[in-house]
Structures are given as C-alpha cells and as structure tokens.
Design a protein around this motif. Structure first.
Motif, PDB file in Angstrom:
ATOM      1  N   ALA A 130       0.829  -1.202   0.000  1.00  0.00           N
ATOM      2  CA  ALA A 130       0.000   0.000   0.000  1.00  0.00           C
ATOM      3  C   ALA A 130       0.865   1.255   0.000  1.00  0.00           C
ATOM      4  O   ALA A 130       0.616   2.211  -0.742  1.00  0.00           O
ATOM      5  CB  ALA A 130      -0.933  -0.005   1.204  1.00  0.00           C
TER       6      ALA A 130
ATOM      7  N   ALA B   5       2.560   1.891  -3.373  1.00  0.00           N
ATOM      8  CA  ALA B   5       1.662   2.303  -4.447  1.00  0.00           C
ATOM      9  C   ALA B   5       1.249   3.775  -4.351  1.00  0.00           C
ATOM     10  O   ALA B   5       0.699   4.327  -5.303  1.00  0.00           O
ATOM     11  CB  ALA B   5       0.409   1.429  -4.442  1.00  0.00           C
ATOM     12  N   LEU B   6       1.508   4.413  -3.212  1.00  0.00           N
ATOM     13  CA  LEU B   6       1.127   5.810  -3.046  1.00  0.00           C
ATOM     14  C   LEU B   6       2.028   6.723  -3.874  1.00  0.00           C
ATOM     15  O   LEU B   6       3.184   6.386  -4.150  1.00  0.00           O
ATOM     16  CB  LEU B   6       1.225   6.210  -1.571  1.00  0.00           C
ATOM     17  CG  LEU B   6       0.131   5.674  -0.650  1.00  0.00           C
ATOM     18  CD1 LEU B   6       0.472   5.991   0.808  1.00  0.00           C
ATOM     19  CD2 LEU B   6      -1.217   6.281  -1.010  1.00  0.00           C
TER      20      LEU B   6
ATOM     21  N   ALA C  11      -4.315   5.278   2.800  1.00  0.00           N
ATOM     22  CA  ALA C  11      -4.308   3.835   2.550  1.00  0.00           C
ATOM     23  C   ALA C  11      -5.269   3.140   3.498  1.00  0.00           C
ATOM     24  O   ALA C  11      -5.329   3.477   4.686  1.00  0.00           O
ATOM     25  CB  ALA C  11      -2.898   3.267   2.703  1.00  0.00           C
TER      26      ALA C  11
ATOM     27  N   VAL D  50      -4.852   4.315  -1.670  1.00  0.00           N
ATOM     28  CA  VAL D  50      -4.768   2.901  -2.044  1.00  0.00           C
ATOM     29  C   VAL D  50      -5.604   2.036  -1.104  1.00  0.00           C
ATOM     30  O   VAL D  50      -5.562   2.202   0.123  1.00  0.00           O
ATOM     31  CB  VAL D  50      -3.295   2.423  -1.993  1.00  0.00           C
ATOM     32  CG1 VAL D  50      -3.202   0.918  -2.282  1.00  0.00           C
ATOM     33  CG2 VAL D  50      -2.452   3.206  -2.988  1.00  0.00           C
TER      34      VAL D  50
ATOM     35  N   ALA E  34      -5.883  -1.871  -0.038  1.00  0.00           N
ATOM     36  CA  ALA E  34      -5.178  -3.151  -0.071  1.00  0.00           C
ATOM     37  C   ALA E  34      -5.963  -4.149   0.768  1.00  0.00           C
ATOM     38  O   ALA E  34      -6.288  -3.866   1.918  1.00  0.00           O
ATOM     39  CB  ALA E  34      -3.756  -3.001   0.466  1.00  0.00           C
TER      40      ALA E  34
ATOM     41  N   PHE F 106     -12.081   1.693  -8.912  1.00  0.00           N
ATOM     42  CA  PHE F 106     -10.663   1.701  -8.562  1.00  0.00           C
ATOM     43  C   PHE F 106      -9.812   1.528  -9.814  1.00  0.00           C
ATOM     44  O   PHE F 106     -10.173   0.813 -10.749  1.00  0.00           O
ATOM     45  CB  PHE F 106     -10.349   0.587  -7.562  1.00  0.00           C
ATOM     46  CG  PHE F 106     -10.839   0.872  -6.172  1.00  0.00           C
ATOM     47  CD1 PHE F 106     -10.062   1.614  -5.291  1.00  0.00           C
ATOM     48  CD2 PHE F 106     -12.080   0.420  -5.741  1.00  0.00           C
ATOM     49  CE1 PHE F 106     -10.512   1.893  -4.003  1.00  0.00           C
ATOM     50  CE2 PHE F 106     -12.536   0.691  -4.458  1.00  0.00           C
ATOM     51  CZ  PHE F 106     -11.753   1.439  -3.590  1.00  0.00           C
TER      52      PHE F 106
ATOM     53  N   LEU G 285      -4.978  -5.014  -4.720  1.00  0.00           N
ATOM     54  CA  LEU G 285      -4.715  -3.584  -4.640  1.00  0.00           C
ATOM     55  C   LEU G 285      -5.528  -2.817  -5.667  1.00  0.00           C
ATOM     56  O   LEU G 285      -5.712  -3.280  -6.809  1.00  0.00           O
ATOM     57  CB  LEU G 285      -3.238  -3.305  -4.874  1.00  0.00           C
ATOM     58  CG  LEU G 285      -2.271  -3.855  -3.821  1.00  0.00           C
ATOM     59  CD1 LEU G 285      -0.912  -4.118  -4.424  1.00  0.00           C
ATOM     60  CD2 LEU G 285      -2.144  -2.876  -2.664  1.00  0.00           C
TER      61      LEU G 285
ATOM     62  N   GLN H 167      -6.563   1.632  -6.586  1.00  0.00           N
ATOM     63  CA  GLN H 167      -6.248   3.018  -6.253  1.00  0.00           C
ATOM     64  C   GLN H 167      -7.395   3.941  -6.634  1.00  0.00           C
ATOM     65  O   GLN H 167      -8.012   3.785  -7.689  1.00  0.00           O
ATOM     66  CB  GLN H 167      -4.982   3.446  -6.990  1.00  0.00           C
ATOM     67  CG  GLN H 167      -4.280   4.655  -6.422  1.00  0.00           C
ATOM     68  CD  GLN H 167      -2.791   4.643  -6.759  1.00  0.00           C
ATOM     69  OE1 GLN H 167      -2.321   3.839  -7.550  1.00  0.00           O
ATOM     70  NE2 GLN H 167      -2.037   5.529  -6.124  1.00  0.00           N
TER      71      GLN H 167
END
Length: 247
Positions: free
Chosen positions: A72, A75-76, A163, A201, A203, A222, A242, A244
């Motif tokens: 998480a 992925a930011l 997240a 994100v 997760a 997402f 995952l 976003q």
C-alpha cells in the motif's frame, strides 16, 4: 502473607501433550466465540486466533500481513508526505507492527471489533508482537465494526486516509461472519473509495486469489487493480489485492 496471583495466560501446568494446542482464553464476543490458542512452548510457540470455530491467523509467518502494508505504501504517490493508514483488523499484530516500523507513515489507525483481541495485545501474549507499535504516538486503536466506521464517519480530513489495509477475513470470498459480506459489496467498496484521499490505495489481504474481487474493484471505480502473490509452504499463495482511487 502475600498471595501470588497466577498470570491467566500462564499455561505451563495445563494438561495435554507437550507441544499440543493449549487454549489460553475463550470468550463470547459481540460476533460469537473467539479463542486464543498456543502450539508449542518457549521461543517456538505459535499463537492462533479462532473465531466461531474458523481458523483466522497465527504467528507462524507474518510475511503476507507485512506485504499488505508495504504494498500500500509503495503504491502511493512518491510525494505523499506522512500518509495516514487505516488497518482493518488487529489480528495477531503483524500489520500494525510493520506500519509502526516505517517512519514515513503519519497516523496509524487500527479498527478491531473484538474486545478480546485488543486485550490479548494490551495485556496478553500477543503484546510480544505489538507492544512497541501500541506505544507509538502515531497509533490509535478503535474498537468497532469496520464497515460501520467507514460508512458513517463524516468526510473531514481526519476521517480520510491515504491507505486502507484490510485483513478482517480469510478473503473477500471467505468471510468470518455473514455480515462482513457487505464490505466487499458495491456499497462497501464505494465506502472504502470515499474514505480514501485522491490517489489513495485500498489493499485487501486474502488467503487465495479472487478474479471476481478484482473485477468488483474495477466496477467500484478503482484504478490500477492488481494482485500480489506471497508464496506459502503448502497450497495456493496468499495474496494482496490492490486498487487506487483516482487522483
């Protein structure tokens, strides 16, 4: 005369074969029975959480729970300063401990609906995993139902997160209680999306991959939906799903 009080979690004198499962605590919680068990002794002891007869997790291997938090964060957006994370489910504490090890996280909020689980960390054997994280000033433990908290909190900056790391079931296709199905429904995923900041994100940990859930994430709006696999000793891999929120 001083009377020594025995630690309720000390089961050295408990009957049973050496190394066999020993029940340390059994309680009727708001969603049914929860049990804490121990297998083995000493440094090799493994603690297990059982809910309504269903094995949830143990302390034998926390790799996938750590990946849940690490993936998480990775992925930011790179420029996100002191991101806030909400961890759904305290469990045995691996995800919380991992988040607290990472100085980049700002607020760390954990939502746990079982008072017994919180107690096993604050004053029981699971504190060996989580004690340092619980003492971290960034950490807040919230007792309550995750879906209710996601759906009813007002949309102030403090109520939004960069997240959401969810580990409250054995996966979206294998829930602990029937009421948890709502979290993975279109309405539940919409609530998750709305509680994320732009670019945030979601997760979700699972004991097995779910192509159906991947599609549900896409249907809920997402972006960048993907699944990371974590190999296990036997059977299908654990995974982290995952997705976003659009920036």
């Amino acid at each position: 005369m001083t009377t020594l009080q025995r630690d309720p979690y000390d089961t050295h004198d408990a009957p049973g074969s050496p190394g066999g499962p020993v029940t340390l605590d059994r309680r009727d919680g708001p969603y049914g029975e929860v049990v804490l068990r121990r297998r083995g002794t000493g440094d090799g002891a493994v603690h297990e959480i059982i809910a309504n007869g269903c094995f949830l997790m143990d302390t034998s291997d926390g790799r996938s729970e750590r990946v849940l938090v690490d993936a998480a964060l990775a992925a930011l957006p790179a420029d996100r300063a002191e991101p806030a994370v909400l961890i759904g489910g305290l469990g045995v504490g691996f995800s919380l401990a991992r988040a607290a090890e990472e100085p980049r996280w700002g607020r760390i909020t954990v939502v746990e609906r079982e008072p017994a689980v919180i107690g096993w960390h604050r004053a029981g054997p699971l504190g060996g995993i989580s004690a340092r994280a619980l003492a971290d000033p960034r950490t807040e433990i919230v007792e309550g139902d995750l879906l209710g908290i996601l759906g009813h909190a007002h949309a102030s900056p403090a109520a939004r997160y960069d997240a959401l790391c969810l580990d409250i079931d054995n996966g979206p296709d294998w829930t602990v209680t029937e009421s948890n199905d709502g979290l993975y429904s279109p309405a539940g995923l919409a609530a998750c999306r709305e509680r994320l900041t732009p670019g945030g994100v979601l997760a979700v940990w699972s004991a097995r991959p779910s192509a159906r859930f991947e599609q549900a994430l896409r249907n809920a709006g997402f972006e960048g939906v993907r699944t990371e696999e974590i190999a296990v000793a036997r059977g299908v891999p654990d995974v982290v799903h995952l997705g976003q929120r659009a920036a």
